[in-house]
Design an enzyme around this catalytic site. Sequence first.
Site, PDB file in Angstrom:
ATOM      1  N   ASP A 275       0.884  -1.166   0.000  1.00  0.00           N
ATOM      2  CA  ASP A 275       0.000   0.000   0.000  1.00  0.00           C
ATOM      3  C   ASP A 275       0.917   1.209   0.000  1.00  0.00           C
ATOM      4  O   ASP A 275       1.626   1.450   0.966  1.00  0.00           O
ATOM      5  CB  ASP A 275      -0.880  -0.048   1.253  1.00  0.00           C
ATOM      6  CG  ASP A 275      -1.805   1.156   1.378  1.00  0.00           C
ATOM      7  OD1 ASP A 275      -1.530   2.195   0.736  1.00  0.00           O
ATOM      8  OD2 ASP A 275      -2.789   1.052   2.129  1.00  0.00           O
TER       9      ASP A 275
ATOM     10  N   GLN B 288      -5.635 -27.380 -11.444  1.00  0.00           N
ATOM     11  CA  GLN B 288      -5.838 -28.427 -12.486  1.00  0.00           C
ATOM     12  C   GLN B 288      -4.735 -29.503 -12.404  1.00  0.00           C
ATOM     13  O   GLN B 288      -3.744 -29.344 -11.707  1.00  0.00           O
ATOM     14  CB  GLN B 288      -5.914 -27.829 -13.894  1.00  0.00           C
ATOM     15  CG  GLN B 288      -7.015 -26.801 -14.106  1.00  0.00           C
ATOM     16  CD  GLN B 288      -8.446 -27.336 -13.969  1.00  0.00           C
ATOM     17  OE1 GLN B 288      -9.331 -26.644 -13.534  1.00  0.00           O
ATOM     18  NE2 GLN B 288      -8.662 -28.593 -14.343  1.00  0.00           N
TER      19      GLN B 288
ATOM     20  N   ASP C  35     -14.854   1.652   5.673  1.00  0.00           N
ATOM     21  CA  ASP C  35     -13.589   1.211   5.048  1.00  0.00           C
ATOM     22  C   ASP C  35     -13.605  -0.285   4.729  1.00  0.00           C
ATOM     23  O   ASP C  35     -12.583  -0.986   4.889  1.00  0.00           O
ATOM     24  CB  ASP C  35     -12.368   1.533   5.930  1.00  0.00           C
ATOM     25  CG  ASP C  35     -12.043   3.021   5.940  1.00  0.00           C
ATOM     26  OD1 ASP C  35     -12.783   3.801   5.309  1.00  0.00           O
ATOM     27  OD2 ASP C  35     -11.043   3.390   6.584  1.00  0.00           O
TER      28      ASP C  35
ATOM     29  N   LYS D  87      -3.242  -2.600   7.408  1.00  0.00           N
ATOM     30  CA  LYS D  87      -3.365  -4.049   7.536  1.00  0.00           C
ATOM     31  C   LYS D  87      -2.458  -4.735   6.509  1.00  0.00           C
ATOM     32  O   LYS D  87      -1.995  -4.120   5.554  1.00  0.00           O
ATOM     33  CB  LYS D  87      -4.830  -4.428   7.339  1.00  0.00           C
ATOM     34  CG  LYS D  87      -5.354  -5.455   8.322  1.00  0.00           C
ATOM     35  CD  LYS D  87      -5.112  -5.165   9.774  1.00  0.00           C
ATOM     36  CE  LYS D  87      -5.638  -6.303  10.657  1.00  0.00           C
ATOM     37  NZ  LYS D  87      -5.329  -6.105  12.069  1.00  0.00           N
ATOM     38  N   ASP D  88      -2.236  -6.054   6.693  1.00  0.00           N
ATOM     39  CA  ASP D  88      -1.316  -6.796   5.825  1.00  0.00           C
ATOM     40  C   ASP D  88      -1.802  -6.846   4.378  1.00  0.00           C
ATOM     41  O   ASP D  88      -1.018  -6.798   3.448  1.00  0.00           O
ATOM     42  CB  ASP D  88      -1.155  -8.234   6.324  1.00  0.00           C
ATOM     43  CG  ASP D  88      -0.944  -8.289   7.815  1.00  0.00           C
ATOM     44  OD1 ASP D  88      -0.326  -7.354   8.343  1.00  0.00           O
ATOM     45  OD2 ASP D  88      -1.411  -9.253   8.446  1.00  0.00           O
TER      46      ASP D  88
ATOM     47  N   ARG E 225      -9.812   0.637  10.474  1.00  0.00           N
ATOM     48  CA  ARG E 225      -8.625   0.791  11.327  1.00  0.00           C
ATOM     49  C   ARG E 225      -7.967  -0.545  11.657  1.00  0.00           C
ATOM     50  O   ARG E 225      -7.277  -0.673  12.663  1.00  0.00           O
ATOM     51  CB  ARG E 225      -8.986   1.567  12.607  1.00  0.00           C
ATOM     52  CG  ARG E 225      -9.488   2.961  12.303  1.00  0.00           C
ATOM     53  CD  ARG E 225      -9.997   3.725  13.506  1.00  0.00           C
ATOM     54  NE  ARG E 225     -10.610   4.972  13.073  1.00  0.00           N
ATOM     55  CZ  ARG E 225      -9.936   6.095  12.793  1.00  0.00           C
ATOM     56  NH1 ARG E 225      -8.634   6.110  12.933  1.00  0.00           N
ATOM     57  NH2 ARG E 225     -10.559   7.170  12.385  1.00  0.00           N
TER      58      ARG E 225
ATOM     59  N   ASP F  13      -7.862  -6.997   0.415  1.00  0.00           N
ATOM     60  CA  ASP F  13      -7.660  -5.693   1.050  1.00  0.00           C
ATOM     61  C   ASP F  13      -8.497  -5.627   2.317  1.00  0.00           C
ATOM     62  O   ASP F  13      -9.573  -6.234   2.397  1.00  0.00           O
ATOM     63  CB  ASP F  13      -8.064  -4.557   0.090  1.00  0.00           C
ATOM     64  CG  ASP F  13      -7.670  -3.187   0.636  1.00  0.00           C
ATOM     65  OD1 ASP F  13      -6.655  -3.105   1.370  1.00  0.00           O
ATOM     66  OD2 ASP F  13      -8.375  -2.201   0.333  1.00  0.00           O
ATOM     67  N   LYS F  14      -7.985  -4.900   3.303  1.00  0.00           N
ATOM     68  CA  LYS F  14      -8.624  -4.684   4.608  1.00  0.00           C
ATOM     69  C   LYS F  14      -8.685  -5.971   5.426  1.00  0.00           C
ATOM     70  O   LYS F  14      -9.663  -6.247   6.112  1.00  0.00           O
ATOM     71  CB  LYS F  14     -10.040  -4.091   4.454  1.00  0.00           C
ATOM     72  CG  LYS F  14     -10.092  -2.790   3.677  1.00  0.00           C
ATOM     73  CD  LYS F  14      -9.391  -1.644   4.394  1.00  0.00           C
ATOM     74  CE  LYS F  14      -9.373  -0.393   3.535  1.00  0.00           C
ATOM     75  NZ  LYS F  14      -8.255  -0.365   2.541  1.00  0.00           N
TER      76      LYS F  14
ATOM     77  N   TYR G 110       0.372   0.075  14.765  1.00  0.00           N
ATOM     78  CA  TYR G 110      -0.545  -0.078  13.651  1.00  0.00           C
ATOM     79  C   TYR G 110      -0.267   0.958  12.574  1.00  0.00           C
ATOM     80  O   TYR G 110      -0.311   2.146  12.836  1.00  0.00           O
ATOM     81  CB  TYR G 110      -2.004   0.046  14.127  1.00  0.00           C
ATOM     82  CG  TYR G 110      -2.969  -0.061  12.980  1.00  0.00           C
ATOM     83  CD1 TYR G 110      -3.201  -1.290  12.369  1.00  0.00           C
ATOM     84  CD2 TYR G 110      -3.600   1.062  12.461  1.00  0.00           C
ATOM     85  CE1 TYR G 110      -4.044  -1.393  11.284  1.00  0.00           C
ATOM     86  CE2 TYR G 110      -4.450   0.960  11.375  1.00  0.00           C
ATOM     87  CZ  TYR G 110      -4.668  -0.268  10.789  1.00  0.00           C
ATOM     88  OH  TYR G 110      -5.499  -0.368   9.712  1.00  0.00           O
TER      89      TYR G 110
HETATM   90  P1  13P Z   1      -5.299  -0.464   4.651  1.00  0.00           P
HETATM   91  O1  13P Z   1      -4.504  -1.487   5.414  1.00  0.00           O
HETATM   92  O2  13P Z   1      -5.970  -1.041   3.458  1.00  0.00           O
HETATM   93  O3  13P Z   1      -4.453   0.727   4.329  1.00  0.00           O
HETATM   94  O4  13P Z   1      -6.478   0.033   5.599  1.00  0.00           O
HETATM   95  C1  13P Z   1      -6.134   0.704   6.743  1.00  0.00           C
HETATM   96  C2  13P Z   1      -7.265   1.223   7.567  1.00  0.00           C
HETATM   97  O5  13P Z   1      -6.991   1.623   8.705  1.00  0.00           O
HETATM   98  C3  13P Z   1      -8.619   1.242   7.069  1.00  0.00           C
HETATM   99  O6  13P Z   1      -9.518   1.826   7.979  1.00  0.00           O
HETATM  100 MG    MG Z   2      -4.181   2.139   3.039  1.00  0.00          MG
HETATM  101 MG    MG Z   3      -5.047  -1.934   1.854  1.00  0.00          MG
END
Ligand code: 13P
Ligand code: MG
Ligand code: MG
Length: 364
Positions: free
Chosen positions: A11, A241, A286, A231-232, A265, A131-132, A228
């Site tokens: 990211d 196959q 989000d 996120k990963d 978050r 994502d997220k 923090y």
């Molecule tokens: P990302 O890990 O996708 O950047 O999201 C972070 C976040 O805190 C969303 O609320």
């Molecule tokens: Mg982000």
């Molecule tokens: Mg992300």
Amino acid sequence: MNLTLSVIKADIGGYVGHSSSHPDVLDKAEKCIAAAKKSGLLIDYHVTRCGDDLQLIMTHQHGENDEKIHNLAWDTFVACTNIAKKLKLHGAGQDMLADAFSGNVKGMGPGVAEMEFKERDAETIIIFMADKTASGAWNLPLYKIFADPFNTIGLVIAGNMHGGFSFEVHDVKESKKIVFNAPEEIYDMLVFLGAPSRYAVKAVYHRESGEIAAVSSTQRLSLMAGRYVGKDDPVCIVRSQGQFPAVGEVLEPFAHPNIVEGWMRGSHHGPLMPVAVRESNPTRFDGPPRVIAAGFQLSGGKLVGPLDMFDDPAFNNARQQANDIADILRSLGPFEPHRLPLEEMEYTTMPQVMKKLQGRFENI
Ligand code: 13P
Ligand code: MG
Ligand code: MG
Ligand code: 13P
């Protein structure tokens, strides 16, 4: 021919907020990686995104953990971060934890999944990108794909899969690994796989041939950063196959939403919604967390594709269920199990609140 498939992601800035990726950033990545293909370093590549995460899918013949390939990914992320900074995108350079490249992007913020193998006559590959959410998110689908006969009928009726698969499981907090053999050790294995915040499936192997079947990114951003930052948002490569599960068996676990950690978050449980790439723009609170699947056939290392695998009305019910689960979980607001348990909140402001109130706690 021995081929390496590397998926390296980061990211490097969100548009708008953490929802999606800006086209100028994707253009820049495309240019950087195209130049590397022209120079002969790569056989082929595909640049894409899942939500706000930039995904570099690359084929080459330099093996896993190759310094040149990792350096290319790092330099591309740096170039894209500069675009993100110019556009003042949200969290520009978010996952770039180190100041300078030092040989391998592992531990520097980006997520990495790589596998080396001999290309088969027909080499079918599915690359999942999320994502997220956090790196343990693949535990449940990988278990279903490679160990659950109710998901993968091939484990029962295909002679070349009947011998089962082995799972390399990483303890991401203690940096230890263990290999479990399915089917005979599934009860032992599930004790660990069922706790995805600590134990994550790193790789899966075909037991009879020893061939690599799947590999995932297990990097935990909060453990690397000590706080923090985001996120990963992990990735996972699955071969399909032949002696591996069929495409439909690989996709089937996503027909019911897995509940994963991440979302707002990075501090909530939410349903993992399978979507087409164009729909991987997590906006509501989000989220909810998204997963995309890019399908390829490989031909001499050339990435023939992608086919956008979740761009199929057959996954509409999963998406509807994910929205229903999202409504139910959201109604809990700041309460567990929507919010993550306390030990998972230690990378947020939780320790500061605790410290502030320390003197006010009395013995009872
Ligand atoms: P990302 O890990 O996708 O950047 O999201 C972070 C976040 O805190 C969303 O609320
Ligand atoms: Mg982000
Ligand atoms: Mg992300
Ligand atoms: P086709 O007959 O369409 O090739 O399908 C074969 C199959 O085994 C599907 O899982």
